[in-house]
Design an enzyme around this catalytic site. Structure first.
Site, short mmCIF file in Angstrom:
data_model
loop_
_atom_site.label_atom_id
_atom_site.label_comp_id
_atom_site.label_asym_id
_atom_site.label_seq_id
_atom_site.Cartn_x
_atom_site.Cartn_y
_atom_site.Cartn_z
N GLY A 9 1.02 -0.92 -0.22
CA GLY A 9 0.50 -0.36 0.18
C GLY A 9 1.07 1.00 -0.56
CE LYS A 175 0.79 7.50 13.90
NZ LYS A 175 1.01 5.92 13.44
CB SER A 245 -5.92 6.20 8.01
OG SER A 245 -5.65 5.77 9.21
O1 KPL Z 1 -1.31 8.08 11.53
C1 KPL Z 1 -2.17 8.49 11.85
C2 KPL Z 1 -3.63 8.34 10.76
O2 KPL Z 1 -4.33 8.78 10.07
O3 KPL Z 1 -3.62 7.25 10.50
C3 KPL Z 1 -2.40 10.20 11.38
C4 KPL Z 1 -1.36 9.99 12.86
C5 KPL Z 1 -3.05 10.84 12.59
C6 KPL Z 1 -2.42 11.24 10.73
O4 KPL Z 1 -2.93 11.41 10.11
#
Ligand code: KPL
Length: 296
Positions: A9, A175, A245
């Protein structure tokens, strides 16, 4: 090194391109019935990779698994019988808990967990854009994984900066906390990350973080609420124009990573007998959105 990337991806394609340019023999593994797959990055020329060729699995020194957390349990088992026991598995995805159901099947391999803040976006199946420079942390998941610190140099040479974190779980929780705040809120309100800096979101963000801290403390993950809040707002600002995402998954009616983000937090809270109503509501809200298109 012989490196196979499972799931080319956006992030997988970025690493494929960079690792190839760093001198490694890179091959891809995915869902198409093809023998070759080309990738170009930004305005650089396309590279052709061996794709779904069994011999590349047999000779792999490293299998870099970049499928989404919810795809791991489906994508990995079919390739496992073709790997040598010493092939190093590196998992790089948003969320936590994806390996829990697979531990007995994979634990004889050296296993490394990775978390990255690089931004990547696919503009077509064969083209990836490096949309934001970030950093990557690697760390051991099992005892054999502790022998893999040398990978830091290999990966740092390809796409800096990469560091080894002996407490990778702490980095993954950090995270996870960022994703627990940004992903469900942007998906529900269909906004970019930067919109969450508006005062109307202060109170819900404060509640999400308050609950996160209680679960992290129960898990013995060092965390300071003020510092965590500050770093979450830093990500909101640094990625202000981006769409998360999960926001994109909801727009395109794709399965989201909610079970491995807020769902993981909810599961851990339950195990510790903690009540986290705000996160539970966000979890249920995203599930109800997903349900709409699954039942269509
Ligand atoms: O990891 C991310 C995601 O979109 O999954 C962030 C850090 C929120 C950045 O968009």
């Amino acid at each position: 090194m012989n490196i196979v990337i499972l799931g080319p991806g956006a992030i997988g394609s970025l690493w494929a391109y960079q690792l190839h340019h760093s001198g490694h023999q890179v091959a891809l593994w995915g869902t198409q019935s093809l023998e070759h797959w080309s990738i170009s990055q930004d305005n650089r020329p396309a590279i052709s990779y061996a794709y779904n060729q069994l011999s590349t699995l047999r000779h792999a020194d490293v299998l870099l698994i970049t499928v989404k957390a919810w795809q791991v349990a489906q994508a990995l088992p079919p390739v496992l019988p073709h790997l040598a026991p010493e092939t190093i598995l590196i998992f790089m995805h948003n969320g936590m808990g994806a390996l829990d159901s697979l531990t007995t099947e994979i634990n004889h391999h050296p296993i490394v967990l990775a978390t990255t803040t690089h931004g990547a976006q696919k503009t077509s199946p064969h083209h990836v854009m490096h949309t934001g420079k970030g950093m990557t942390q690697l760390g051991a998941y099992n005892t054999q994984g502790k022998q893999c610190e040398f990978l830091t140099e290999v990966f740092n040479h390809a796409l800096p900066t990469v560091s080894w974190n002996p407490e990778i779980t702490h980095a993954l929780w950090h995270k996870l906390a960022i994703n627990c705040v940004i992903n469900p809120l942007t998906a529900i309100h269909q906004c970019n990350n930067g919109a969450l800096a508006q005062p109307q979101y202060y109170s819900i963000i404060e509640q999400i973080i308050h609950e996160l801290v209680s679960v992290m403390q129960a898990e013995s993950i060092p965390c300071d609420k003020a510092a965590l809040t500050e770093s979450i707002y830093q990500v909101i600002t640094a990625t202000a124009k981006n769409h998360s995402s999960m926001q994109q998954d909801v727009v395109h009616q794709r399965q989201t990573e909610i079970d491995f983000i807020t769902g993981y937090l909810v599961k851990k809270a339950q195990q510790h007998g903690l009540s986290i109503p705000t996160n539970l509501e966000l979890y249920q809200h995203i599930h109800s959105l997903q349900q709409r298109w699954i039942s269509q």
